[in-house]
Design a protein around this motif. Structure first.
Motif, short mmCIF file in Angstrom:
data_model
loop_
_atom_site.label_atom_id
_atom_site.label_comp_id
_atom_site.label_asym_id
_atom_site.label_seq_id
_atom_site.Cartn_x
_atom_site.Cartn_y
_atom_site.Cartn_z
N UNK A 146 13.60 27.81 28.77
CA UNK A 146 12.76 28.91 28.32
C UNK A 146 12.27 28.71 26.73
N UNK A 147 13.39 28.52 25.93
CA UNK A 147 13.01 28.49 24.65
C UNK A 147 12.42 27.01 24.02
N UNK A 148 12.66 25.88 24.85
CA UNK A 148 12.24 24.87 24.62
C UNK A 148 10.79 24.55 25.13
N UNK A 149 10.56 25.02 26.17
CA UNK A 149 9.26 24.54 27.12
C UNK A 149 8.47 25.92 27.61
N UNK A 150 9.10 27.02 27.08
CA UNK A 150 8.20 28.11 27.59
C UNK A 150 8.80 28.93 28.98
N UNK A 151 8.17 29.94 29.12
CA UNK A 151 8.88 30.85 30.30
C UNK A 151 8.03 30.17 31.58
N UNK A 152 6.80 29.67 31.45
CA UNK A 152 6.22 29.07 32.56
C UNK A 152 7.01 27.96 33.03
N UNK A 153 7.54 27.13 32.48
CA UNK A 153 8.30 25.98 32.89
C UNK A 153 9.72 26.43 33.31
N UNK A 154 10.31 27.56 32.79
CA UNK A 154 11.48 28.13 33.14
C UNK A 154 11.26 28.67 34.53
N UNK A 155 10.17 29.46 34.84
CA UNK A 155 9.99 29.71 36.19
C UNK A 155 9.88 28.86 37.16
N UNK A 156 8.94 27.64 36.75
CA UNK A 156 8.82 26.41 37.76
C UNK A 156 10.19 25.86 37.91
#
Length: 526
Positions: free
Chosen positions: A399-409
């Motif tokens: 989440x911190x490095x790539x954003x929450x959208x990537x985290x959700x994926x």
């Protein structure tokens, strides 16, 4: 010639009497007749025309003939317009007020020109007595406006007939006879007037007044036998056709008899279904499935799914018996209620209540409910149950490095990997955040550990491929097992055991599987 003329005058007068009777009858039944105003005015105008024609035929001079001709045109000029309005009233169609007013322009001009014809001769070029007959009968030479008025009259009659004919295909069998009567009422005067203009009638006598005798008789017969124009049957048909619900009428042998527009829309195959076909034979062709069983706890109400062109539809099917006034069964009424949107909302509510909105697996509440049931069932069967908790390692980093959208994926990617490897009968749920839980029947602790290890390796060996390149994912696992022969734990206790084992995996280097034991906890993993 005189005797024939006398006989014809008598027939014309009889036609006038019958038309007056029809006018009075229409007035008396005005509360029951649809478009009664048009019918009263039409029969009144026809009566004026018929009686004026009779007086014209019995006239003794040219002046009298001209006078009664003017009276005739009070009826002739306006009757075609009123007849067209009656056809529009019957079929439920309407013209704008301006269009209706425009239709009266030519009749008004016609009456004015007939009344003043001696001044301009635009309607009749000449009117003269026939020298070859014993009575005072006149012949004419038509003028320009006579042609205009004749064309307009034919146009009104033809338009009314077309309006009625267009309704024929959508008219139920019970109402075809009165409709046919109205169609004849338009065509017969038109045909007889055409024959008169061609000079094919005996002694050049206008046959239209006598033809109106026939149409008046037909109208009276239709009123008495088929209740033509009566509000009750027309209202029933209009109500049947305007129902939002689909309605299908079956006879006592469950054969198709009738259906309304909504049923045709809901089951498009009805358009090509021959009436008289049995329900059990036709229903699979209409819906793709047999007719629902009506012998269960709720025989009068079932649900069906139908695949339409764009999307599936869900209908509630209700069937009830139809009885006559003597309470004898005469058929069935099948009602289709469109509950597609309601079913879709129910499915959405179920999805929200049972499943995690992002990953599509069970939510925590559903896992708790179903997990308890699984434990009870397994305890009765004398088997074992494993509860596996696992947590994606360093998920905050994604989440911190790539954003929450990537985290959700990443969460969805992990769920898809694990779901493909779940054994039959397993429960898989999102327990919270990046933490997931599995409950599955197993033979012993070793099988539970093998299942957890299979999931761990699959996650480790399947990186997430995104626009940032491959992201390697690991997860830590804790396993708790309920086994027959020892004290059977509750689901809450099993979850605590698995959570304790998960804690051990995290603090032992992560990407590990730990089996909860009362003594030392061996570590299994990469």
């Amino acid at each position: 010639m005189a005797s024939h003329l006398t006989m014809y005058i008598t027939l014309v007068s009889t036609s006038g009497v019958l038309t007056v009777f029809l006018c009075i009858y229409s007035f008396l039944k005005r509360k029951e007749i649809r478009g009664f105003q048009s019918l009263i005015v039409l029969t009144l105008l026809q009566s004026i025309y018929i009686f004026a024609n009779a007086f014209e035929l019995s006239s003794g001079s040219l002046a009298e003939i001209k006078f009664w001709t003017v009276i005739e045109y009070i009826g002739i000029a306006f009757a075609p317009v009123i007849g067209l309005k009656l056809c529009l009233d019957y079929t439920g169609k309407k013209l704008s007020r301006r269009a209706m007013q425009a239709l009266y322009v030519i009749p008004v001009i016609t009456l004015l020109l007939v009344s003043t014809n001696d001044l301009h001769h635009l309607f009749y070029k000449s009117i003269y007595l026939r020298p070859d007959v014993s009575s005072a009968t006149a012949d004419i030479e038509v003028g320009y406006w006579y042609i205009v008025h004749g064309s307009f009259t034919f146009g009104c009659l033809l338009a009314g007939a077309v309006v009625l004919l267009r309704k024929w295909s959508t008219t139920k069998k019970a109402y075809k006879r009165p409709l046919l009567t109205l169609i004849c009422g338009q065509f017969l005067p038109m045909v007889s007037a055409f024959i008169y203009l061609l000079g094919l009638t005996p002694w050049g006598i206008d046959p239209v007044p006598f033809v109106l005798f026939l149409t008046s008789a037909m109208y009276l017969w239709a009123f008495m036998s088929t209740r033509m124009l009566m509000i009750v049957p027309i209202a029933k048909e209009a109500l049947f056709e305007s129902m939002h619900e689909g309605a299908i009428v079956l006879d006592v042998k469950r054969r198709f008899i009738d259906y309304n527009a909504s049923a045709r829309r809901m089951l498009p195959g009805l358009r090509h279904l021959p009436l008289g076909r049995r329900l059990d034979e036709a229903w699979p062709d209409l819906t793709g499935a047999p007719f629902p069983d009506t012998s269960g706890d709720n025989p009068g109400q079932q649900e069906i799914r139908v695949q339409l062109k764009n999307e599936p539809a869900t209908y509630q099917v209700r069937i009830s018996t139809v009885n006559d006034r003597y309470n004898e069964q005469i058929g069935y009424l099948l009602i289709l209620i469109d509950i597609t949107e309601q079913s879709r909302l129910q499915a959405q509510l179920k999805q929200m209540a049972y499943y995690d909105g992002m990953t599509g697996v069970f939510n925590r509440t559903q896992f708790i409910q179903r997990g308890k049931m699984l434990l009870e069932k397994t305890a009765d069967e004398g088997a074992a149950v494993a509860v596996i908790l696992f947590d994606i390692d360093h998920f905050k980093h994604f989440n911190d490095e790539y954003g929450h959208e990537v985290g959700d994926t990443v969460l969805i990617h992990t769920v898809n990997i694990c779901r493909d490897r779940m054994p039959e009968g397993a429960l898989f749920a999102r327990y919270g955040g990046e933490e997931f839980v599995v409950a599955a029947p197993v033979s012993d602790g070793e099988e539970a550990v093998r299942l957890a290890e299979t999931l761990r390796q699959a996650i480790f060996n399947t990186p997430y491929r995104g626009y940032n390149g491959d992201l390697h994912i690991t997860a830590s696992f804790g396993v708790g097992v309920a086994k027959n022969g020892i004290s059977w734990p509750t689901l809450e206790e099993l979850l605590r055991h698995a959570d304790s084992a998960l804690y051990t995996s995290k603090h032992s280097g992560r990407n590990l599987v730990t089996l909860y034991k009362t003594s030392d906890n061996p570590l299994i993993g990469a």
